[in-house]
Design an enzyme around this catalytic site. Sequence first.
Site, PDB file in Angstrom:
ATOM      1  N   GLY A   1      40.950  26.439 -67.483  1.00  0.00           N
ATOM      2  CA  GLY A   1      39.728  26.072 -68.185  1.00  0.00           C
ATOM      3  C   GLY A   1      38.774  25.343 -67.245  1.00  0.00           C
ATOM      4  CB  CYS A   2      35.098  24.973 -67.308  1.00  0.00           C
ATOM      5  SG  CYS A   2      34.883  24.824 -69.096  1.00  0.00           S
ATOM      6  CE1 TYR A   3      33.732  19.059 -70.142  1.00  0.00           C
ATOM      7  CE2 TYR A   3      34.570  20.423 -71.933  1.00  0.00           C
ATOM      8  CZ  TYR A   3      33.574  19.612 -71.402  1.00  0.00           C
ATOM      9  OH  TYR A   3      32.443  19.360 -72.136  1.00  0.00           O
TER      10      TYR A   3
ATOM     11  CB  THR B   1      38.708  23.816 -62.933  1.00  0.00           C
ATOM     12  OG1 THR B   1      39.417  24.952 -63.419  1.00  0.00           O
ATOM     13  CG2 THR B   1      38.389  24.004 -61.454  1.00  0.00           C
ATOM     14  CB  ALA B   2      35.758  19.560 -63.240  1.00  0.00           C
TER      15      ALA B   2
END
Length: 337
Positions: free
Chosen positions: A148-150, A152-153
């Site tokens: 997921g994007c969150y 990953t960061a």
Amino acid sequence: MSESIRVAVVGATGYGGAEIVRLLASHPCARVTTVTSSRLAGRPLREECPWLGTDLVLSSLAPERLDADFVVLAQENGFAMERAAEILPHARIIDLSADFRLRDLDVYAQYYKRTHLNPTLPSAPVYGLPELVGHEEIASARLLANPGCYPTATLLGLAPLERNGLIAGTPVVDAKSGVSGAGRSKKDTEYLFSELAGGFKAYGVTGHRHTPEIEQELGRAVRFTPHLVPMTRGIHSTSHVPLRAGVGRDELRQLFRDFYAGAKFVTVVDAPPSTKQVQGSNRCDLYVDFDERTGMAVVISVIDNLVKGMAGQAIQNLNLMAGLPEETGLPTSAVWP
Ligand SMILES: NC(=O)c1ccc[n+]([C@@H]2O[C@H](COP(=O)([O-])OP(=O)(O)OC[C@H]3O[C@@H](n4cnc5c(N)ncnc54)[C@H](OP(=O)(O)O)[C@@H]3O)[C@@H](O)[C@H]2O)c1
């Protein structure tokens, strides 16, 4: 470099699918052979996505006629677990959804509000965050769960601390996403420009779906709160982390630089980064500081949710699965201004 790798994109008119088509257009060893839509089969992809400048024509998904070595599933949660078993005999899968990210299917059911179908697969899915997962494991995956994007960061920001045993308490993660994070198919009033512009708010405060994914990969609980901000692309994740005694600012920065010394897409930067400086690129820019007064580290990470947070990372994984250098065909420079 190997011969041309054939890629099918299932759900090519969504933000993730279209971004895969855009990025692969300049990939030296891979080409998109098939684009599908469940709504628009037979229509030119350019009608729905004029920015792609492509002559590809949308078709219905027919696993036995895919003409592909890899299939990127760019569909809503629930699609991959229904269709993966019939696609896998024909091609390897990279799934952008959350269907195969969580190992505990009861946790999946709790956060995604549906029972996991738990299909019989030839091998277990591999979670594909290349900076934190062994490249051999990714290379041998038949079914890859793209993060997921969150997560990953956030994971890229917290992993150097966790893996060096420096975390002394629950990290508090305060994260923000651009609106493309919700996808192109969302039609709810809350995503209208008039509702979003000029303000921002938190959502999913105690039960966001990305919480268990971050916790699974980090190996500890986090206090995670996401926010929706009125920008198109970008994730900005700030983690406040109680640290064990005896670590200073300079040591911390050196530790992050050493941790990511070989990483192609992670840059440890000297000033708090803007989401804009990674827009369109597959980079994650990380800033770390130490607050002596509270004994806490502050880690700030920015990515483009559609690139390092989704399509770019999927291609990074595809490269590794195809035996190519992970950076092949991926942008490290942002679009600016
Ligand atoms: N957006 C992000 O930042 C992000 C980041 C990481 C992971 N993900 C995950 O990746 C997957 C794909 O996300 P996404 O952002 O690409 O979703 P999306 O833009 O909403 O697209 C999903 C599907 O919806 C259909 N669709 C596209 N445009 C539509 C429209 N105007 N009206 C109705 N339906 C439309 C398409 O399938 P058909 O043509 O077949 O109907 C498309 O494949 C999801 O599982 C998501 O959770 C998203």
